[in-house]
Design a protein around this motif. Structure first.
Motif, PDB file in Angstrom:
ATOM      1  N   THR A 265      37.427  10.904  -9.875  1.00  0.00           N
ATOM      2  CA  THR A 265      38.100  12.073 -10.431  1.00  0.00           C
ATOM      3  C   THR A 265      38.262  13.099  -9.328  1.00  0.00           C
ATOM      4  OG1 THR A 265      38.080  13.652 -12.283  1.00  0.00           O
ATOM      5  CG2 THR A 265      35.997  13.260 -11.184  1.00  0.00           C
ATOM      6  N   GLY A 266      39.077  14.112  -9.582  1.00  0.00           N
ATOM      7  CA  GLY A 266      39.295  15.148  -8.584  1.00  0.00           C
ATOM      8  C   GLY A 266      40.347  14.752  -7.577  1.00  0.00           C
ATOM      9  N   ASP A 267      40.050  14.937  -6.292  1.00  0.00           N
ATOM     10  CA  ASP A 267      41.020  14.643  -5.236  1.00  0.00           C
ATOM     11  C   ASP A 267      41.409  13.165  -5.245  1.00  0.00           C
ATOM     12  OD1 ASP A 267      40.633  17.283  -4.378  1.00  0.00           O
ATOM     13  OD2 ASP A 267      38.944  16.687  -3.114  1.00  0.00           O
ATOM     14  N   ARG A 268      42.573  12.891  -4.664  1.00  0.00           N
ATOM     15  CA  ARG A 268      42.994  11.501  -4.510  1.00  0.00           C
ATOM     16  C   ARG A 268      41.949  10.745  -3.687  1.00  0.00           C
ATOM     17  NH1 ARG A 268      48.705  10.799  -5.290  1.00  0.00           N
ATOM     18  NH2 ARG A 268      49.804  12.793  -5.509  1.00  0.00           N
ATOM     19  N   LEU A 269      41.608   9.555  -4.122  1.00  0.00           N
ATOM     20  CA  LEU A 269      40.649   8.747  -3.376  1.00  0.00           C
ATOM     21  C   LEU A 269      41.319   8.206  -2.122  1.00  0.00           C
ATOM     22  CD1 LEU A 269      37.702   7.584  -3.742  1.00  0.00           C
ATOM     23  CD2 LEU A 269      38.842   5.458  -4.389  1.00  0.00           C
ATOM     24  N   PRO A 270      40.796   8.521  -0.922  1.00  0.00           N
ATOM     25  CA  PRO A 270      41.394   7.998   0.308  1.00  0.00           C
ATOM     26  C   PRO A 270      41.374   6.475   0.316  1.00  0.00           C
ATOM     27  CG  PRO A 270      39.873   9.790   0.800  1.00  0.00           C
ATOM     28  CD  PRO A 270      39.686   9.452  -0.653  1.00  0.00           C
ATOM     29  N   ALA A 271      42.428   5.888   0.863  1.00  0.00           N
ATOM     30  CA  ALA A 271      42.564   4.431   0.857  1.00  0.00           C
ATOM     31  C   ALA A 271      41.406   3.747   1.567  1.00  0.00           C
ATOM     32  CB  ALA A 271      43.893   4.043   1.490  1.00  0.00           C
ATOM     33  N   ASP A 272      40.846   4.405   2.593  1.00  0.00           N
ATOM     34  CA  ASP A 272      39.784   3.757   3.354  1.00  0.00           C
ATOM     35  C   ASP A 272      38.458   3.719   2.618  1.00  0.00           C
ATOM     36  OD1 ASP A 272      39.417   6.577   3.574  1.00  0.00           O
ATOM     37  OD2 ASP A 272      38.245   6.314   5.396  1.00  0.00           O
ATOM     38  N   LEU A 273      38.354   4.408   1.491  1.00  0.00           N
ATOM     39  CA  LEU A 273      37.092   4.447   0.754  1.00  0.00           C
ATOM     40  C   LEU A 273      36.959   3.333  -0.278  1.00  0.00           C
ATOM     41  CD1 LEU A 273      36.033   8.108  -0.195  1.00  0.00           C
ATOM     42  CD2 LEU A 273      34.868   6.458   1.264  1.00  0.00           C
ATOM     43  N   LEU A 274      38.075   2.831  -0.784  1.00  0.00           N
ATOM     44  CA  LEU A 274      38.016   1.930  -1.932  1.00  0.00           C
ATOM     45  C   LEU A 274      37.258   0.642  -1.609  1.00  0.00           C
ATOM     46  CD1 LEU A 274      38.714   1.533  -4.842  1.00  0.00           C
ATOM     47  CD2 LEU A 274      40.964   0.683  -4.172  1.00  0.00           C
ATOM     48  N   ALA A 275      37.537   0.019  -0.477  1.00  0.00           N
ATOM     49  CA  ALA A 275      36.874  -1.246  -0.143  1.00  0.00           C
ATOM     50  C   ALA A 275      35.364  -1.084   0.028  1.00  0.00           C
ATOM     51  CB  ALA A 275      37.503  -1.866   1.105  1.00  0.00           C
ATOM     52  N   PRO A 276      34.890  -0.087   0.794  1.00  0.00           N
ATOM     53  CA  PRO A 276      33.427   0.064   0.910  1.00  0.00           C
ATOM     54  C   PRO A 276      32.762   0.459  -0.403  1.00  0.00           C
ATOM     55  CG  PRO A 276      34.582   1.778   2.150  1.00  0.00           C
ATOM     56  CD  PRO A 276      35.598   0.775   1.761  1.00  0.00           C
ATOM     57  N   ILE A 277      33.462   1.234  -1.249  1.00  0.00           N
ATOM     58  CA  ILE A 277      32.903   1.555  -2.564  1.00  0.00           C
ATOM     59  C   ILE A 277      32.757   0.281  -3.386  1.00  0.00           C
ATOM     60  CG2 ILE A 277      33.388   2.665  -4.785  1.00  0.00           C
ATOM     61  CD1 ILE A 277      34.649   4.974  -3.240  1.00  0.00           C
ATOM     62  N   ALA A 278      33.789  -0.562  -3.372  1.00  0.00           N
ATOM     63  CA  ALA A 278      33.743  -1.800  -4.136  1.00  0.00           C
ATOM     64  C   ALA A 278      32.596  -2.692  -3.680  1.00  0.00           C
ATOM     65  CB  ALA A 278      35.071  -2.538  -4.019  1.00  0.00           C
TER      66      ALA A 278
END
Length: 444
Positions: A265-278
């Protein structure tokens, strides 16, 4: 948060499950029994103030077990709580307190002792503001104030109950959950990750504001309490990843493998964050959630970690209607781009300052819609993507006035992943989007 049923349900948990943990705060573990006892003590202290039923009080929203107990006591006693940010400047706080016809400023110390300061009435300041109705609301939140004095938003009791019911069903929540509460208590995010979980009888890990940018502390909290539910802005996820770097982890589950649901939620999630979060949250389902203080959550999108391109805000959640209007105010049917209007089962009936409601809300086909000021595109399958802001709604550098009713403006992009004064650009749209440094007071 804003309902008598919530207060009553938490009291039942205190009687029936007194040893279950309600709140984790720093090194404290507050059971439902202890939370109930503290609430009852504060009810007695409130009663001695002799406030008439339905009075409005100001409770700065310090994120502590004691403040949560105080708010529960306020709801029990039939009072209305104005809960502004504790970092709000004193002048702005006094101004909104007089606008809401607050009778007392209430705080509580670590020992559960109530401090009450009378607030002198000022009918000139309150002119044009509705008197809060305790039959409809027990809570008043405020917008961030980044475009002026914070707006006072009554949170409907029935709306909160409908929202909590939706969340429990949507995410399959049970009393065995442990939620991570990162956002300030005065944000509408707390309606989910604090108040819905307390109504359920689950556990909530409260992040101390003073430690909210300590990556190691956050990661230790998350792993130590075996979280099942996480909700937050991209900065929170970045800090959790940073804090978990180098820690031993189960290669099959990742650093935070106990989490079942992770909410963006909030700011757009930067593209570089999605893979390490997953990778770190390998057992979680990922959801992008969109909404604002005035309407609460409105859209939800199940995120595929392998997806590329802009992350959609998703589709309207159950009971929500969404309209897209073009620059001439005409409804866009099917695929297209325009200003987003929403009507949710959870929304306020209007700001306390009544003159604002004619601009912010409009009645269409018998239902009140909130004009978010967001420009969205909708594809043929009904999937929505945030495109920018309408220049009539919030001033953004580079967006000059035009002859049209709105013009799409790109949301401001923070230069660093820092917490903002509101859940922007996809949260709190009426207030604009003003990034602040960690721990800094929200602008007045």
């Amino acid at each position: 948060m804003p309902s008598p049923r919530l207060a009553e349900t938490v009291a039942v948990h205190g009687h029936q499950r007194p040893h279950s943990i309600a709140l984790h705060y720093n090194d404290q573990a507050v059971t439902y029994g202890r939370l109930h006892d503290l609430t009852e003590s504060l009810r007695g202290q409130l009663h001695r103030l002799g406030l008439p039923s339905g009075s409005t009080v100001c409770v700065p929203a310090h994120k502590t077990p004691q403040t949560i107990a105080l708010l529960l006591a306020v709801f029990h006693e039939g009072l209305v709580a104005l809960a502004p940010s504790p970092d709000l400047g004193s002048a702005a706080r006094e101004r909104i307190a007089r606008q809401a016809r607050v009778r007392q400023l209430l705080t509580v110390d670590a020992d559960g002792v109530l401090d009450a300061t009378p607030v002198a009435p000022d009918e000139d300041e309150a002119k044009g503001f509705a008197t809060p109705d305790p039959e409809r609301t027990r809570l008043l939140l405020t917008t961030s104030g980044s475009t002026g004095t914070p707006k006072i938003v009554p949170i409907e009791s029935a709306g909160f109950e409908a929202f909590a019911d939706w969340a429990v069903e949507e995410f399959g929540l049970t009393p065995g959950e442990t939620a991570f509460s990162y956002a300030p208590l005065n944000f509408d995010l707390a309606l989910l990750d604090v108040w819905t979980f307390l109504r359920l009888g689950a556990s909530v890990v409260l992040v101390d504001k003073e430690k909210a940018t300590d990556a190691g502390h956050l990661a230790a909290l998350a792993t130590g309490h075996r979280l099942t539910f996480v909700q937050g802005v991209p900065m929170m996820y970045r800090l959790l990843l940073e804090g978990s770097a180098g820690r031993p982890e189960d290669p099959a589950t990742g650093a935070f493998g106990t989490v079942r649901h992770a909410i963006f939620t909030g700011d757009r999630l930067p593209a570089d964050l999605l893979a390490p979060i997953a990778s770190a949250f390998s057992g979680a389902a990922f959801h992008n959630v969109f909404g604002c203080t005035e309407t609460n959550d409105s859209f939800i999108h199940r995120v595929d970690p392998a997806a590329t391109g802009p992350m959609p805000i998703g589709r309207p959640l159950r009971g929500t209607e969404a309209l897209v209007l073009d620059g001439d105010g005409q409804r866009v049917d099917g695929a297209g781009t325009g200003e987003l209007l929403v009507a949710t089962p959870f929304q306020t009936r209007g700001y306390l300052r009544e003159e604002l409601n004619g601009t912010a809300f409009t009645r269409i086909d018998g239902r009140d819609f909130y004009r978010t000021g967001d420009i969205v595109s909708r594809d043929a399958d009904g999937l929505y993507v945030l495109e920018g802001r309408a220049d009539w709604h919030v001033k953004v550098r580079g967006c000059a006035p035009t002859s049209r009713r709105w013009r799409a403006c790109s949301p401001p992009t923070p230069t660093s992943p820092r917490p903002s004064s509101s859940r922007c650009p996809t949260r709190r749209p009426a207030s604009g989007c003003t990034p602040t440094s960690p721990g800094a007071p929200a602008p007045d």
